[in-house]
Design a protein around this motif. Structure first.
Motif, PDB file in Angstrom:
ATOM      1  N   GLN A  56     -32.485  30.069   3.542  1.00  0.00           N
ATOM      2  CA  GLN A  56     -32.528  31.437   3.660  1.00  0.00           C
ATOM      3  C   GLN A  56     -31.686  31.969   4.641  1.00  0.00           C
ATOM      4  O   GLN A  56     -31.245  31.541   5.470  1.00  0.00           O
ATOM      5  CB  GLN A  56     -33.961  31.923   4.211  1.00  0.00           C
ATOM      6  N   GLN A  62     -27.744  38.405   4.904  1.00  0.00           N
ATOM      7  CA  GLN A  62     -28.182  39.271   4.024  1.00  0.00           C
ATOM      8  C   GLN A  62     -27.554  40.670   3.883  1.00  0.00           C
ATOM      9  O   GLN A  62     -27.174  40.922   2.648  1.00  0.00           O
ATOM     10  CB  GLN A  62     -29.771  39.615   4.077  1.00  0.00           C
ATOM     11  N   GLN A  88     -41.988  32.592  -1.092  1.00  0.00           N
ATOM     12  CA  GLN A  88     -40.431  32.463  -0.644  1.00  0.00           C
ATOM     13  C   GLN A  88     -40.075  33.680  -0.171  1.00  0.00           C
ATOM     14  O   GLN A  88     -40.620  34.894  -0.751  1.00  0.00           O
ATOM     15  CB  GLN A  88     -39.745  32.186  -2.038  1.00  0.00           C
ATOM     16  N   VAL A  89     -39.028  33.749   0.913  1.00  0.00           N
ATOM     17  CA  VAL A  89     -38.532  35.003   1.396  1.00  0.00           C
ATOM     18  C   VAL A  89     -37.719  35.573   0.522  1.00  0.00           C
ATOM     19  O   VAL A  89     -37.104  34.754  -0.316  1.00  0.00           O
ATOM     20  CB  VAL A  89     -37.659  34.469   2.661  1.00  0.00           C
ATOM     21  N   LYS A  90     -37.844  36.910   0.066  1.00  0.00           N
ATOM     22  CA  LYS A  90     -37.259  37.586  -0.936  1.00  0.00           C
ATOM     23  C   LYS A  90     -36.013  38.271  -0.482  1.00  0.00           C
ATOM     24  O   LYS A  90     -35.387  38.840  -1.288  1.00  0.00           O
ATOM     25  CB  LYS A  90     -38.312  38.538  -1.651  1.00  0.00           C
ATOM     26  N   ASN A  91     -35.243  38.070   0.551  1.00  0.00           N
ATOM     27  CA  ASN A  91     -34.039  38.800   0.897  1.00  0.00           C
ATOM     28  C   ASN A  91     -33.801  40.076   0.746  1.00  0.00           C
ATOM     29  O   ASN A  91     -33.202  40.682   0.063  1.00  0.00           O
ATOM     30  CB  ASN A  91     -32.997  37.807   0.449  1.00  0.00           C
TER      31      ASN A  91
END
Length: 123
Positions: A56, A62, A88-91
């Motif tokens: 990530q 980001q 899951q990290v979605k940015n």
């Protein structure tokens, strides 16, 4: 290579499939490749499969990546469907920054829904 780009011509969709650790530089390379090798002056319809990503980006990365996408004229008004796994990290910072160029980005949990959304959107 932690990514591959495929064209699904009959749908008018470009698929970006990530796997493993994908760095900021590699993500920028994907955008560059899409713009240089795949842009045909029509509205981008991009399917991103991020289910196998295990790296990530930091908040700063980001923001840099989102600003880079927003700076690309080719991505103005792009339709982007991102498929991720639950949890899951979605940015979100990428989505916020890049959306300023007019992109419409949706997050999905399966490929069928993502592709259906992409092809159902008017150009």
């Amino acid at each position: 290579m932690p990514f591959k780009i495929e064209s699904v011509r009959h749908l008018g969709v470009l698929k970006v499939i990530y796997s493993g650790a994908v760095t900021l530089d590699e993500r920028i390379n994907v955008v560059h490749s899409l713009c240089v090798d795949h842009y045909d002056s029509t509205r981008f319809r991009i399917y991103i499969d991020a289910r196998l990503v295990d790296y990530q980006l930091s908040v700063a990365e980001q923001e840099v990546f989102g600003a880079y996408i927003a700076s690309r004229e080719e991505f103005k008004d792009a339709l982007v469907a991102v498929v991720v796994n639950d949890g899951q990290v979605k940015n979100k910072n990428i989505i916020t920054k890049s959306s300023k160029s007019g992109q419409i980005i949706n997050i999905f949990d399966n490929e069928d829904d993502a592709l259906q959304w992409l092809v159902s959107q008017s150009v």
